[in-house]
Design a protein around this motif. Structure first.
Motif, PDB file in Angstrom:
ATOM      1  N   VAL A 220       0.831  -1.206   0.000  1.00  0.00           N
ATOM      2  CA  VAL A 220       0.000   0.000   0.000  1.00  0.00           C
ATOM      3  C   VAL A 220       0.864   1.253   0.000  1.00  0.00           C
ATOM      4  N   THR A 221       2.040   1.180   0.608  1.00  0.00           N
ATOM      5  CA  THR A 221       2.915   2.346   0.710  1.00  0.00           C
ATOM      6  C   THR A 221       3.423   2.828  -0.650  1.00  0.00           C
ATOM      7  N   ARG A 222       3.331   1.977  -1.672  1.00  0.00           N
ATOM      8  CA  ARG A 222       3.807   2.363  -3.007  1.00  0.00           C
ATOM      9  C   ARG A 222       2.696   2.966  -3.866  1.00  0.00           C
ATOM     10  N   LEU A 223       1.460   2.878  -3.400  1.00  0.00           N
ATOM     11  CA  LEU A 223       0.336   3.355  -4.199  1.00  0.00           C
ATOM     12  C   LEU A 223       0.319   4.874  -4.435  1.00  0.00           C
ATOM     13  N   PRO A 224       0.781   5.690  -3.470  1.00  0.00           N
ATOM     14  CA  PRO A 224       0.790   7.132  -3.755  1.00  0.00           C
ATOM     15  C   PRO A 224       1.613   7.512  -4.982  1.00  0.00           C
ATOM     16  N   LEU A 225       2.735   6.818  -5.223  1.00  0.00           N
ATOM     17  CA  LEU A 225       3.519   7.086  -6.425  1.00  0.00           C
ATOM     18  C   LEU A 225       2.718   6.727  -7.674  1.00  0.00           C
ATOM     19  N   PHE A 226       1.982   5.631  -7.583  1.00  0.00           N
ATOM     20  CA  PHE A 226       1.099   5.228  -8.690  1.00  0.00           C
ATOM     21  C   PHE A 226       0.032   6.291  -8.926  1.00  0.00           C
ATOM     22  N   PHE A 227      -0.586   6.741  -7.861  1.00  0.00           N
ATOM     23  CA  PHE A 227      -1.640   7.753  -7.936  1.00  0.00           C
ATOM     24  C   PHE A 227      -1.135   9.011  -8.635  1.00  0.00           C
ATOM     25  N   GLY A 228       0.045   9.500  -8.214  1.00  0.00           N
ATOM     26  CA  GLY A 228       0.587  10.720  -8.801  1.00  0.00           C
ATOM     27  C   GLY A 228       0.896  10.579 -10.277  1.00  0.00           C
ATOM     28  N   THR A 229       1.502   9.448 -10.652  1.00  0.00           N
ATOM     29  CA  THR A 229       1.875   9.230 -12.054  1.00  0.00           C
ATOM     30  C   THR A 229       0.647   9.116 -12.947  1.00  0.00           C
ATOM     31  N   VAL A 230      -0.355   8.346 -12.520  1.00  0.00           N
ATOM     32  CA  VAL A 230      -1.553   8.150 -13.330  1.00  0.00           C
ATOM     33  C   VAL A 230      -2.331   9.452 -13.464  1.00  0.00           C
ATOM     34  N   LEU A 231      -2.454  10.197 -12.379  1.00  0.00           N
ATOM     35  CA  LEU A 231      -3.179  11.465 -12.430  1.00  0.00           C
ATOM     36  C   LEU A 231      -2.464  12.435 -13.356  1.00  0.00           C
ATOM     37  N   PHE A 232      -1.141  12.463 -13.285  1.00  0.00           N
ATOM     38  CA  PHE A 232      -0.359  13.305 -14.188  1.00  0.00           C
ATOM     39  C   PHE A 232      -0.599  12.912 -15.642  1.00  0.00           C
ATOM     40  N   PHE A 412     -16.710  14.645  -0.478  1.00  0.00           N
ATOM     41  CA  PHE A 412     -15.879  13.447  -0.627  1.00  0.00           C
ATOM     42  C   PHE A 412     -14.739  13.683  -1.626  1.00  0.00           C
ATOM     43  N   LEU A 413     -15.038  14.324  -2.766  1.00  0.00           N
ATOM     44  CA  LEU A 413     -14.018  14.585  -3.773  1.00  0.00           C
ATOM     45  C   LEU A 413     -12.936  15.522  -3.235  1.00  0.00           C
ATOM     46  N   VAL A 414     -13.357  16.521  -2.449  1.00  0.00           N
ATOM     47  CA  VAL A 414     -12.384  17.437  -1.842  1.00  0.00           C
ATOM     48  C   VAL A 414     -11.467  16.684  -0.878  1.00  0.00           C
ATOM     49  N   VAL A 415     -12.071  15.859  -0.024  1.00  0.00           N
ATOM     50  CA  VAL A 415     -11.285  15.082   0.945  1.00  0.00           C
ATOM     51  C   VAL A 415     -10.361  14.099   0.219  1.00  0.00           C
ATOM     52  N   PHE A 416     -10.908  13.432  -0.811  1.00  0.00           N
ATOM     53  CA  PHE A 416     -10.110  12.476  -1.594  1.00  0.00           C
ATOM     54  C   PHE A 416      -8.936  13.185  -2.265  1.00  0.00           C
ATOM     55  N   GLY A 417      -9.197  14.378  -2.824  1.00  0.00           N
ATOM     56  CA  GLY A 417      -8.133  15.140  -3.474  1.00  0.00           C
ATOM     57  C   GLY A 417      -7.076  15.592  -2.499  1.00  0.00           C
ATOM     58  N   ILE A 418      -7.506  16.063  -1.308  1.00  0.00           N
ATOM     59  CA  ILE A 418      -6.548  16.498  -0.282  1.00  0.00           C
ATOM     60  C   ILE A 418      -5.710  15.322   0.189  1.00  0.00           C
ATOM     61  N   PHE A 419      -6.371  14.200   0.484  1.00  0.00           N
ATOM     62  CA  PHE A 419      -5.664  13.016   0.977  1.00  0.00           C
ATOM     63  C   PHE A 419      -4.658  12.515  -0.065  1.00  0.00           C
ATOM     64  N   GLY A 420      -5.139  12.359  -1.311  1.00  0.00           N
ATOM     65  CA  GLY A 420      -4.252  11.871  -2.362  1.00  0.00           C
ATOM     66  C   GLY A 420      -3.121  12.830  -2.642  1.00  0.00           C
ATOM     67  N   GLY A 421      -3.417  14.128  -2.637  1.00  0.00           N
ATOM     68  CA  GLY A 421      -2.388  15.126  -2.906  1.00  0.00           C
ATOM     69  C   GLY A 421      -1.331  15.187  -1.824  1.00  0.00           C
ATOM     70  N   VAL A 422      -1.774  15.202  -0.563  1.00  0.00           N
ATOM     71  CA  VAL A 422      -0.830  15.300   0.556  1.00  0.00           C
ATOM     72  C   VAL A 422       0.040  14.048   0.647  1.00  0.00           C
ATOM     73  N   ILE A 423      -0.605  12.893   0.627  1.00  0.00           N
ATOM     74  CA  ILE A 423       0.147  11.641   0.733  1.00  0.00           C
ATOM     75  C   ILE A 423       1.067  11.451  -0.475  1.00  0.00           C
ATOM     76  N   GLY A 424       0.530  11.698  -1.671  1.00  0.00           N
ATOM     77  CA  GLY A 424       1.334  11.539  -2.880  1.00  0.00           C
ATOM     78  C   GLY A 424       2.513  12.486  -2.910  1.00  0.00           C
ATOM     79  N   THR A 425       2.295  13.738  -2.520  1.00  0.00           N
ATOM     80  CA  THR A 425       3.383  14.715  -2.497  1.00  0.00           C
ATOM     81  C   THR A 425       4.439  14.335  -1.459  1.00  0.00           C
ATOM     82  N   TYR A 426       3.972  13.919  -0.270  1.00  0.00           N
ATOM     83  CA  TYR A 426       4.911  13.528   0.799  1.00  0.00           C
ATOM     84  C   TYR A 426       5.780  12.344   0.363  1.00  0.00           C
ATOM     85  N   VAL A 427       5.137  11.326  -0.197  1.00  0.00           N
ATOM     86  CA  VAL A 427       5.888  10.134  -0.624  1.00  0.00           C
ATOM     87  C   VAL A 427       6.850  10.480  -1.755  1.00  0.00           C
ATOM     88  N   SER A 428       6.401  11.305  -2.713  1.00  0.00           N
ATOM     89  CA  SER A 428       7.258  11.680  -3.839  1.00  0.00           C
ATOM     90  C   SER A 428       8.482  12.459  -3.359  1.00  0.00           C
TER      91      SER A 428
END
Length: 437
Positions: A220-232, A412-428
């Motif tokens: 699961v810890t590798r998923l934020p990198l996946f999230f960022g790349t796919v969204l990009f 929900f979309l705002v929370v999902f975006g904040i969560f994904g953005g913060v976690i993805g940015t931190y991991v990246s």
């Protein structure tokens, strides 16, 4: 009496159709718009999908890409439909994305109205920074493609030296200030890109290893990198909105079987297919661009790398146009008192942008990490949070639907975006720090 006025106002709004009042000098047909959409949505980001799948696994990758793509598509509909509704209320033909956010905050819940004054520069800032980030990624991509060819046939040099060689071509292509002058270059780039994808798929399908050698799921810890790349890779909110603005028949864009849905269906299929088969072929060895995985010692492979490098060089000018347009036309030109040298000043601004993208690429030359960082940070805001807030504010004066469905969905979309953005940015950022320590 008050109720009668509200009804009259509502009828007045319904009588006005912004689409019928647009004055587009050179509008595009539905077919041309469809081609533009595919061109804007299928870029070098698709070449990063095998690397993205290595951070998710092939089953996870397919499922999550479909989910992220569907959410991204839905949010694009939110933006375009909300902009249309605000145009009806204001009885004006068109609002830009930043302008729509400003109007929405002004009409939204009182707690959000304080953001109206900063909405336009805030959205402009994120759009400019996002496209700036894309240009940084492109500098790395071009340099890595050239390096592989030079290493094979001439001399082995550091990647950063190749970035220096790329500077002059970037300055030249970015000095073209008008998009219409880039059309011949873009057409040529499309041909090269089409041929390149065909050759990449050829190499992928040659001697595929057993699928059992690949992971269906990863940590699961590798998923934020996946999230960022796919969204990009999938999101192109600024370009998608601009395409709709220039249509001859904009109503054909967002229907159930409209251009947006049909185009995204094709794009999503290509991204999932290349990600799945690319990961199947290269596994954990999949690099930030799959072109860096194809053989070093075959002439065809080297030619294709040149094709993609040239295509990306031209795309640099297109993506960077957004950043240059916002910085120069929206802000700096207003503060320039000496009007006789405007062209020179704009060229200097463009040269400064090129130099900054070069310096950022020098600092972080890992393509996959850069993709994840830009995607997680910028597009979680531009493609998820802002569209949800836009609809939330737009519906405030009308209705959120039964059981306030749209209100909870937007939250929900705002929370999902904040969560994904913060976690993805931190991991990246953590991965970047670890990679260069």
């Amino acid at each position: 009496m008050g109720a009668t006025k509200k009804v009259d106002k509502k009828l007045e709004e319904n009588d006005y159709d912004p689409h019928e009042h647009r004055n587009v000098k050179i509008p595009t047909t539905n077919t041309e718009t469809f081609i533009h959409f595919l061109k804007a949505s299928i870029g070098t980001g698709v070449l990063a999908m095998p690397s993205a799948f290595s951070n998710a696994g092939y089953i996870n990758g397919l499922i999550l890409t479909a989910i992220i793509g569907s959410i991204a598509l839905y949010c694009l509909h939110l933006v375009i439909n909300s902009m249309y509704e605000l145009c009806k209320r204001k009885r004006i033909p068109y609002l830009t994305y930043p302008e729509a956010m400003t109007v929405a905050f002004q009409e939204g819940p009182p707690v959000l109205r304080c953001f109206a004054k900063i909405a336009t520069p805030f959205v402009d800032g994120f759009l400019a920074f996002y496209h700036f980030g894309i240009c940084c990624v492109y500098v790395v991509f071009i340099a890595e493609s050239i390096k592989q060819i030079v290493d094979e046939y001439l001399i082995v040099l550091d990647l950063r030296i190749h970035m220096c060689f790329v500077l002059i071509p970037l300055f030249l292509i970015f000095s073209i200030r008008q998009l219409k002058h880039l059309v011949p270059f873009s057409s040529f780039a499309n041909v090269l890109m089409f041929v390149g994808f065909g050759v990449v798929l050829y190499y992928i399908f040659v001697q595929l290893p057993p699928i059992s050698q690949r992971e269906a799921f990863t940590k699961v810890t590798r998923l934020p990198l996946f999230f960022g790349t796919v969204l990009f890779s999938l999101e192109a909110v600024g370009v998608v909105i601009a395409i709709e603005q220039n249509m001859k028949t904009p109503k054909a864009y967002t229907g159930k079987f409209g251009i947006l849905n049909r185009g995204m269906f094709i794009v999503l299929g290509l991204y999932m297919g290349l990600g799945f088969f690319g990961y199947w072929k290269y596994g954990e060895e999949a690099k930030g661009s799959v072109t860096l995985n194809i053989p070093q010692d075959e002439i065809l492979a080297q030619v294709i790398k040149i094709f993609f490098a040239v295509t990306t060089l031209i795309s640099y000018a297109l993506q960077g146009y957004v950043t240059a347009d916002i910085i120069w036309n929206h802000y700096l030109i207003k503060k320039t008192t000496e009007k006789s040298n405007l062209v020179l000043y704009e060229l200097l601004v463009r040269a400064g942008i090129v130099l900054l993208t070069f310096l950022c690429a020098i600092a972080i030359p890992d393509l996959s990490l850069f993709l994840s960082l830009v995607g997680a940070f910028c597009l979680s805001i531009l493609g998820l949070i802002f569209p949800a807030l836009l609809e939330l504010c737009c519906r405030y004066s009308t209705s959120y639907g039964k059981f306030k469905f749209h209100l909870f969905k937007d939250i929900f979309l705002v929370v999902f975006g904040i969560f994904g953005g913060v976690i993805g940015t931190y991991v990246s950022i953590s991965e970047i720090v670890e990679a260069y320590n």
